[in-house]
Design an enzyme around this catalytic site. Structure first.
Site, PDB file in Angstrom:
ATOM      1  N   TYR A 148      -2.709  -0.589  10.530  1.00 40.37           N
ATOM      2  CA  TYR A 148      -2.648  -0.893   9.025  1.00 40.37           C
ATOM      3  C   TYR A 148      -1.291  -0.452   8.564  1.00 40.37           C
ATOM      4  O   TYR A 148      -0.544  -0.959   7.871  1.00 40.37           O
ATOM      5  CB  TYR A 148      -3.604  -0.317   8.439  1.00 40.37           C
ATOM      6  CG  TYR A 148      -3.633  -0.807   6.984  1.00 40.37           C
ATOM      7  CD1 TYR A 148      -4.261  -1.912   6.373  1.00 40.37           C
ATOM      8  CD2 TYR A 148      -3.246   0.019   5.740  1.00 40.37           C
ATOM      9  CE1 TYR A 148      -4.261  -2.366   5.122  1.00 40.37           C
ATOM     10  CE2 TYR A 148      -3.224  -0.356   4.247  1.00 40.37           C
ATOM     11  CZ  TYR A 148      -3.681  -1.485   4.304  1.00 40.37           C
ATOM     12  OH  TYR A 148      -4.058  -1.821   2.756  1.00 40.37           O
TER      13      TYR A 148
ATOM     14  N   SER B  37       0.837  -1.213   0.147  1.00 34.98           N
ATOM     15  CA  SER B  37       0.040   0.117   0.032  1.00 34.98           C
ATOM     16  C   SER B  37       0.806   1.389   0.053  1.00 34.98           C
ATOM     17  O   SER B  37       1.961   1.118   0.205  1.00 34.98           O
ATOM     18  CB  SER B  37      -1.044   0.114   1.255  1.00 34.98           C
ATOM     19  OG  SER B  37      -1.271   1.210   1.293  1.00 34.98           O
TER      20      SER B  37
END
Length: 275
Positions: A146, A133
């Site tokens: 995250y 990501s």
């Protein structure tokens, strides 16, 4: 022989789109989902699908065995994709919630990857694709769990690439920014489950978080469809020498560049403004 590809996290979003499109192109796709109802749905659509829960060691071992049967004993590509986001300020996040984030987003990937490497070495080829990501490149507020899991995946994959450099196994990272998926809905559920909003000093900011996670339409003009990730997956599959990193969406290019050129204080000022 038809190329066999195991993809995790295929109930929706990137995983589902890639599984469906690769299946249409004639690849031997073995999709995996955590919920049995999703496994049945994909199988009914003509996509080989197995149940695999990255939080459960036994499920990973069992799922890989099933995948190898469907792959006729040869697995050419592993696409580690399954992940979710646990929102909330780190000070409000229990160790149990953080541990759960890493079970799915990191430790499950490690167990599956570690099991696949000997198979690929024995067959003399293989590719491992890691779906990271933009939040593996830079951190943003209220996404600490995250962020940490994706930063871990970045370091893990860089190390793996070095350790496998003298083998026929190729390693590549995909780093998407905002992609249309059920990610926000799933994150909202985790947020409500683990964060005590009413007793947090971040209460006011959390109202914005809830609004962002509760929208059903993309709230970022840079959001792309899962086809943007699929294009990179296909490029890696077809490449003899995949690149180490594949950026997807404008924010990844922007922040990847800014991280390289800006002092930390300047970059922090930009990131602090983001929600």
């Amino acid at each position: 022989m038809t190329t066999s590809i195991l993809i995790t996290g295929c109930s929706s979003g990137i995983g589902y789109y890639c599984a469906a499109e690769l299946n249409k192109l004639g690849y031997n796709v073995i999709a995996s989902c955590r919920q049995q109802r999703d496994v049945e749905r994909l199988n009914s659509q003509g996509i080989h699908c197995i149940q695999l829960d990255l939080r459960c060691s036994e499920s990973i071992d069992r799922g890989l065995k099933q995948a190898l049967v469907l792959a006729n004993g040869q697995l050419d590509v592993l696409f580690n994709n399954a992940a979710y986001g646990q929102p909330g300020a780190l000070e409000d996040l229990s160790t149990e919630a953080l541990r759960a984030q890493f079970e799915t987003n990191f430790f499950g990937w490690h167990q599956l990857t570690r099991a696949v490497i000997p198979l690929m070495l024995q067959q003399g080829h293989g590719k491992i694709i890691q779906n990271s990501s933009v939040l593996g490149l830079v951190a943003m507020k209220y996404r600490g769990a995250y962020n940490a899991s994706k930063f871990a995946i970045e370091g893990y994959t860089d190390t793996l690439r070095l350790e496998l450099a003298n083998t026929p196994i190729k390693i590549a990272l995909i780093e998407p920014g905002p992609i249309e998926s059920h990610f926000r809905q799933n994150a909202k559920s985790q947020f409500e489950q683990h964060i005590d909003i009413n007793h947090s000093r971040h209460h006011d900011a959390y109202q914005q978080t809830l609004h962002r996670l509760g929208t059903t339409t993309p709230n970022n003009k840079f959001t792309l469809g899962p086809d943007a990730v699929f294009k990179q997956v296909l490029a890696i599959i077809n490449s003899k020498r995949p690149k180490a990193r594949y950026y997807v969406t404008q924010p990844t290019y922007i922040f990847g560049f800014l991280r390289r050129i800006l002092p930390t204080k300047w970059l922090d000022k930009l990131l602090i403004k983001s929600n």
